[in-house]
Design a protein around this motif. Sequence first.
Motif, mmCIF file in Angstrom:
data_model
loop_
_atom_site.group_PDB
_atom_site.id
_atom_site.type_symbol
_atom_site.label_atom_id
_atom_site.label_comp_id
_atom_site.label_asym_id
_atom_site.label_seq_id
_atom_site.Cartn_x
_atom_site.Cartn_y
_atom_site.Cartn_z
ATOM 1 N N GLY A 1 0.822 -1.206 0.000
ATOM 2 C CA GLY A 1 0.000 0.000 0.000
ATOM 3 C C GLY A 1 0.851 1.248 0.000
ATOM 4 N N GLY A 2 0.640 2.114 -1.007
ATOM 5 C CA GLY A 2 1.444 3.314 -1.153
ATOM 6 C C GLY A 2 0.708 4.583 -0.813
ATOM 7 N N GLY A 3 -0.224 4.522 0.152
ATOM 8 C CA GLY A 3 -0.836 5.730 0.678
ATOM 9 C C GLY A 3 0.014 6.287 1.801
ATOM 10 N N VAL A 4 -0.554 7.230 2.551
ATOM 11 C CA VAL A 4 0.244 7.902 3.576
ATOM 12 C C VAL A 4 0.678 6.944 4.674
ATOM 13 N N VAL A 5 -0.166 5.992 5.039
ATOM 14 C CA VAL A 5 0.203 5.051 6.101
ATOM 15 C C VAL A 5 1.245 4.064 5.597
ATOM 16 N N GLY A 6 1.081 3.573 4.369
ATOM 17 C CA GLY A 6 2.079 2.662 3.819
ATOM 18 C C GLY A 6 3.437 3.319 3.658
ATOM 19 N N ALA A 7 3.450 4.527 3.091
ATOM 20 C CA ALA A 7 4.721 5.243 2.932
ATOM 21 C C ALA A 7 5.335 5.534 4.292
ATOM 22 N N GLY B 1 10.733 -3.068 1.875
ATOM 23 C CA GLY B 1 10.185 -2.855 0.545
ATOM 24 C C GLY B 1 8.776 -2.311 0.644
ATOM 25 N N LEU B 2 8.347 -1.588 -0.380
ATOM 26 C CA LEU B 2 6.972 -1.080 -0.462
ATOM 27 C C LEU B 2 6.462 -1.316 -1.867
ATOM 28 N N ILE B 3 5.294 -1.924 -1.981
ATOM 29 C CA ILE B 3 4.674 -2.100 -3.290
ATOM 30 C C ILE B 3 3.273 -1.494 -3.269
ATOM 31 N N GLU B 4 2.914 -0.881 -4.379
ATOM 32 C CA GLU B 4 1.625 -0.199 -4.541
ATOM 33 C C GLU B 4 1.063 -0.574 -5.898
ATOM 34 N N GLN B 5 -0.212 -0.956 -5.934
ATOM 35 C CA GLN B 5 -0.773 -1.467 -7.187
ATOM 36 C C GLN B 5 -1.006 -0.383 -8.236
ATOM 37 N N GLY C 1 -5.149 6.564 -3.992
ATOM 38 C CA GLY C 1 -6.445 6.342 -3.364
ATOM 39 C C GLY C 1 -6.819 7.480 -2.439
ATOM 40 N N THR C 2 -7.176 7.122 -1.227
ATOM 41 C CA THR C 2 -7.639 8.095 -0.241
ATOM 42 C C THR C 2 -6.652 9.222 -0.012
ATOM 43 N N SER C 3 -5.377 8.922 -0.049
ATOM 44 C CA SER C 3 -4.363 9.879 0.389
ATOM 45 C C SER C 3 -4.114 11.037 -0.564
ATOM 46 N N SER C 4 -4.813 11.094 -1.691
ATOM 47 C CA SER C 4 -4.745 12.287 -2.534
ATOM 48 C C SER C 4 -6.088 12.983 -2.624
ATOM 49 N N ARG C 5 -7.068 12.520 -1.846
ATOM 50 C CA ARG C 5 -8.441 12.994 -2.028
ATOM 51 C C ARG C 5 -9.067 13.435 -0.716
#
Length: 583
Positions: free
Chosen positions: A43-49, A63-67, A73-77
């Motif tokens: 997950g590459g939203g704010v919590v994942g990052a 590692g971090l992967i984001e689809q 998703g939510t973190s830009s809206r």
Amino acid sequence: MNASGDSLRDRSGALSPASRAHALDALAAAGAAGGELDVLVVGGGVVGAGTALDAVTRGLSTGLIEQRDLASGTSSRSSKLIHGGLRYLEMFDFGLVREALTERGLLLTRLAPHLVTPVPFLYPLHNSWERPYVGAGLALYDTMAHTGRYDAGLPRHKHLWRRQVARIAPDLRTDDLSGAIRYYDAQVDDARLVLTIARTAARYGAHVATRTRVVGFLREGERVVGVRARDLESGVEFEVRARVVVNAAGVWTDDIQELVGGRGALNVQASKGIHLVVPRDRIRSECGFITRTDTSVLFVIPWGRHWIIGTTDTAWEFDKAHPAASRADIDYVLSHVNTILREPLEADDVEGVYAGLRPLLRGESEPTSKISREHTVVTPVPGLVMIAGGKLTTYRVMAADAVDAAAHSLGTTTDAVVRSSITDRIPLLGADGYAARANQRVELARRARLHVSRIDHLLSRYGSLVDDLVDLLLLRPELAAALPGADDYLAAEVVYAVTHEGAQHLDDVLVRRTRISIETFDRGVDAAGPVARLMAAELGWDDARVADEVDHYLRRVEAERQSQAKATDQEADEARVRPRHPA
């Protein structure tokens, strides 16, 4: 358990096409015999990052992967606010408010002063009894902020009378007001915050790979030992082994739980919030506004040359990737904001509309506006940590809690001791040196041959990384041109988005690296072709690929416009999901 030394070679944290390829190679190597990460974040939203940054700065290989794209998703809206949450005081949720105010002060003064900035609000008072009631709440709000561990970074509230309100906000209706209270919170470009956190994690050695989807989990008995992933750009599938997988997928939490066998430790409800963007000259005011609605709180937020107005708070049961705002949503927001304005806003005043989904922990029967914004961390099976709930402001606390849970799981597979979180002492990229660069704005403008206002704009987006943009302009002066139909942004910012910020598709730039999609009446249509051609020169696209990217974007815009004319969520969803595009 050490972060990869190879990843530490690029000290800039640049997310370039080459760095993505390197990250994919490193992740695939972690699936080979003898390879293994300590922590893999999904997950590459704010919590994942934030989780990736917390883990890697504790010395864990990460590692971090984001689809899709970072913050897609939510973190830009969101409402783009960094705040304590005034309404939670009424719910007596003092712990959540204090925690959020502490994080607000930390972001304002230490971690991201270039991205998080003060914003004044007026709380209109209609009745005489409201002044002591609201005043007491704001006094408590300020006291919590000023007695926390970090500098509050903001002035205290101030009581205003009707004549003062009329001078500050000429377009606010004052005929039925006894006055107002001015208080301060903070705002942020949420997508840029996520991007900057991810780049900071990469700078310290995290492998960050977007457009990479989890398609299954690796198991050894009951324990999760990694994932099967697919690179959506090439179609190649590979395995990534990790001692602990942290799921920070937000509203996609239930989907990830299905992949691990349907063991639903968390029950997440998607709640839709929509926002309207209107030009700044439509409302004359030095401050934003906050007022109540039937089901939520209405914010009118200054946003550069615009206002952001929202939000709603309703359950959403349709496509999670592309939540749609309906005509009913837009009318609801306009009708409520018009109750406080002298000159009502019309639909034609709206430049942009965006809808986002909050990942709320589902209650038994509560409406979404009543469900807690607190977060929960669980370990449903060994080797898998899941986190959900929470809010943008407290992302760092959530991340630390997730890595603490991962550390407990790591303790069963290694004798090494995992260190405590230090992200409260790790400034995000662009923070160090920002104050000095802000003082040198005139000299920077002279060097770059730009107006000082352009440098101010760049400083607010890149902080001390403005040097990268200035260097690019010195090397390629033609990139100082403003983008067609979106003259707040320079061509150089598009190139930088590709070479340093992980942008791989046209949507990435127009929707998240910039805000052209919501800040222009044409929603970025005029800019789409020129931006795609700038990207093509960096990514090696041919004419057919450029045309395809532009076509996807234009169909996205048309689908959004159609959905916003529909009466119901179901009709809006059907209109919105027709165009299939990368973002």
